[in-house]
Design an enzyme around this catalytic site. Sequence first.
Site, short mmCIF file in Angstrom:
data_model
loop_
_atom_site.label_atom_id
_atom_site.label_comp_id
_atom_site.label_asym_id
_atom_site.label_seq_id
_atom_site.Cartn_x
_atom_site.Cartn_y
_atom_site.Cartn_z
N GLU A 105 2.17 6.42 1.08
CA GLU A 105 2.29 6.35 -0.37
C GLU A 105 2.28 4.90 -0.85
O GLU A 105 3.32 4.24 -0.87
CB GLU A 105 3.60 7.01 -0.82
CG GLU A 105 3.68 8.48 -0.49
CD GLU A 105 4.56 9.22 -1.50
OE1 GLU A 105 4.09 10.22 -2.06
OE2 GLU A 105 5.70 8.78 -1.74
N GLY A 116 2.98 7.51 -9.45
CA GLY A 116 3.32 7.72 -10.86
C GLY A 116 2.56 6.83 -11.83
O GLY A 116 2.93 6.74 -13.00
N LYS A 138 11.34 14.95 -7.35
CA LYS A 138 12.21 13.83 -7.75
C LYS A 138 13.38 14.39 -8.56
O LYS A 138 13.82 15.51 -8.29
CB LYS A 138 11.39 12.78 -8.52
CG LYS A 138 10.10 12.45 -7.77
CD LYS A 138 9.36 11.27 -8.29
CE LYS A 138 8.10 11.07 -7.44
NZ LYS A 138 7.44 9.81 -7.71
N SER A 193 -0.28 9.68 -7.28
CA SER A 193 -1.16 10.16 -8.35
C SER A 193 -2.26 11.10 -7.86
O SER A 193 -3.39 11.07 -8.36
CB SER A 193 -1.76 8.98 -9.12
OG SER A 193 -0.72 8.17 -9.68
N HIS A 201 11.40 7.52 1.00
CA HIS A 201 10.53 7.40 -0.18
C HIS A 201 10.76 6.01 -0.80
O HIS A 201 11.88 5.51 -0.83
CB HIS A 201 10.86 8.50 -1.19
CG HIS A 201 9.85 8.59 -2.28
ND1 HIS A 201 9.83 7.70 -3.34
CD2 HIS A 201 8.79 9.42 -2.46
CE1 HIS A 201 8.81 8.00 -4.13
NE2 HIS A 201 8.16 9.04 -3.61
N ASN A 207 6.99 16.85 -4.55
CA ASN A 207 8.21 16.05 -4.60
C ASN A 207 8.65 16.02 -6.06
O ASN A 207 8.08 15.30 -6.86
CB ASN A 207 7.93 14.63 -4.09
CG ASN A 207 9.11 13.70 -4.30
OD1 ASN A 207 10.21 14.15 -4.58
ND2 ASN A 207 8.88 12.40 -4.17
N GLU A 228 11.04 5.08 -3.74
CA GLU A 228 12.05 5.04 -4.82
C GLU A 228 13.46 4.94 -4.23
O GLU A 228 14.34 4.34 -4.84
CB GLU A 228 11.90 6.27 -5.72
CG GLU A 228 10.66 6.15 -6.60
CD GLU A 228 10.08 7.47 -7.09
OE1 GLU A 228 10.77 8.51 -7.00
OE2 GLU A 228 8.93 7.46 -7.54
P1 PGA Z 1 3.05 10.92 -7.99
O1 PGA Z 1 4.30 10.75 -6.96
O2 PGA Z 1 2.21 12.05 -7.45
O3 PGA Z 1 3.70 11.25 -9.30
O4 PGA Z 1 2.33 9.63 -7.99
C1 PGA Z 1 4.12 10.85 -5.58
C2 PGA Z 1 5.43 10.61 -4.86
O5 PGA Z 1 6.19 9.74 -5.32
O6 PGA Z 1 5.73 11.27 -3.87
#
Ligand code: PGA
Length: 258
Positions: free
Chosen positions: A170, A176, A15, A216, A99, A13, A101
Amino acid sequence: MNRKYRRPLIAGNWKMNKTPSETREFVTGFKAMLPKLRRCDIALCVPAVCIPAAVKGARDSRIAIGAQTCSAFASGAYTGEISAAMLKDAGCKYVILGHSERRAMGETDKNIHAKLLTALDSGLTPILCCGESPEQRELGVTEPWITMQLRAALAGIPPEKLRTVVVAYEPIWAIGTGQTATPDQAESVCAHIRAVLRKQYGAKTARAVVILYGGSMNGNNAAQLLAQPDIDGGLIGGASLDPQKLLCIVEAASCEAE
Ligand code: PGA
């Protein structure tokens, strides 16, 4: 992961990262690094403007391309939106939906449900995200929260369609932050997700659904997470921006699938 019923999936992903030119460079390099054996599915969910470059670059490879959201509507006066049918026609196989976000930007369970219906109608594979906040984990309401998110998104979806949905767990506190869920924590919620699906759709359908962990995940922790029975792959943010780091996770999934 359970190789008898499900095929592992490692999905990046990106982003809001990388331009079309950077996408071209990444895909060319990554394609050349990939092991020949197809032991796991691989997807890159890229920004919408990068889809043409990604699709072109990934041609004749095992890399599938995905988007990061789609409109809840099929077509019409929705300035700035992109429909699921457009993404499909542009060469996408997957679309990430719900997601955290995007939820933080105002996307509701109702929006996500509508998006899921149009994605399925257009022949896209939705990667449906769910996950609890740190406060919810602290309060001990993770499982009911995830149950609610799943029920709302999947309302009325028949079993034959559910089999094509990928669910991604998630935890918001792990995205992140470098604070990856432990394999036990991640497995416990992924097993709960499968139990919710089993209750609604029966064991045969539930065991066919691919469930990812995201938050992560990296080359150091992937093997342990992927060794859990209900974790069938990963949704990878930060580590998917570097071909070498993503390759490490693909290799962990491929070994696990021996
Ligand atoms: P990350 O993000 O691996 O940077 O923690 C995962 C995601 O948001 O899909």
